[in-house]
Design an enzyme around this catalytic site. Structure first.
Site: not given
Ligand code: IPE
Ligand code: IPE
Ligand code: MG
Length: 247
Positions: A73-76, A78, A201-202, A27, A29
């Site tokens: 699954t939640e990242n979809w 974005r 968190r997980l 996490d 990036n």
């Molecule tokens: C968790 O990171 C998922 C991955 C690292 C792929 P997120 O950035 O999506 O999680 P939240 O939203 O902070 O909980």
């Molecule tokens: C983790 O970095 C990568 C993915 C969840 C795909 P993030 O994109 O969640 O980076 P932050 O949390 O917004 O900094």
């Molecule tokens: Mg993140």
């Protein structure tokens, strides 16, 4: 696996007590890029470099299973452009790294809803898995379109189907039955789960498998994470007393 005898590690790290399964929630990036006034995608690109470094480090240490949470699954949900960029980077990673995985005897296993991936990414993923399926030094689990709730729901559906068909008796369901229907079937549970970027968190990661995992959190953003910091986390892990509920 035994660790590489040539590996240079800090004094405090015991190479005979390396965890079997290590998992990362990669996490931070986006924040890494934001700090530099860059597009979030630049952070994901830089994060891919850290992935390579961590895969190499784990292989050298003799870790048996490395699980990386790459896309939930939640990242979809974005922005479309970011999802598109992540899918592109994923495809590029699979294409460019398969040869290296082969050379290093690493088996790639994609865990998650592979059918939800764009066709070209899914094909690349299937090819990479097929090209590395005989490798045995380390398993690299890449969690893509992965969510623990989806994983458990899917397991329940599969188990229910077996009961309906008569292949399984409900009285024979044990926690092993559940484990055997998860994406990690046949693999040991993670000994250590590391999350970068100061989130505690997980986020729907390995909720069943994490029952007795040790957790480690670092404020370092994923693109800045180094093998030196990883070694320090492992040293800290080796000091812990894992009781598994006993005394
Ligand atoms: C968790 O990171 C998922 C991955 C690292 C792929 P997120 O950035 O999506 O999680 P939240 O939203 O902070 O909980
Ligand atoms: C983790 O970095 C990568 C993915 C969840 C795909 P993030 O994109 O969640 O980076 P932050 O949390 O917004 O900094
Ligand atoms: Mg993140």
């Amino acid at each position: 696996m035994k660790s590489d005898p040539k590996i240079q590690v800090p004094d405090g790290l015991d190479l005979n007590a390396i965890p079997t399964h290590v998992a990362f929630i990669m996490d931070g990036n986006g924040r890494w890029a934001k700090k530099r006034l860059m597009n979030r995608v630049k952070g994901h690109e830089q994060g891919a470099q850290t992935v390579k470094e961590v895969v190499t480090a784990c292989r050298e240490l003799g870790i048996d299973v490395l699980t990386l949470y790459a896309f939930s699954t939640e990242n979809w949900a974005r922005p479309k452009e970011e999802v598109k960029a992540l899918m592109y980077l994923l495809k590029r990673f699979l294409r460019n790294e398969t040869e290296e995985l082969r050379e290093k005897d690493i088996r790639l296993n994609i865990m998650g809803q592979i059918e939800r991936l764009p066709d070209d990414v899914r094909k690349e993923a299937e090819q990479a898995m097929a090209a590395t399926e005989k490798n045995s030094a380390m398993i690299l689990n890449l969690a893509i379109s992965y969510g623990a709730r989806e994983e458990i729901t899917r397991a329940v559906q599969q188990i229910a189907a077996k009961i309906r068909s008569g292949a399984l008796d409900d009285k024979d369901i044990t926690d092993k039955t559940i484990s055997d229907h998860l994406y990690t079937a046949g693999m040991p549970d993670p000994d250590l789960i590391i999350r970068t970027s100061a989130e505690f968190r997980l986020s729907n990661f390995l909720m069943w498998q994490a029952a007795y995992s040790e957790l480690a959190f670092t404020p370092t953003l994923w693109p800045d994470f180094t093998r030196q910091e990883f070694y320090q986390i492992l040293i800290d892990y080796q000091q812990r007393d894992r009781r598994f509920g006993k005394v």
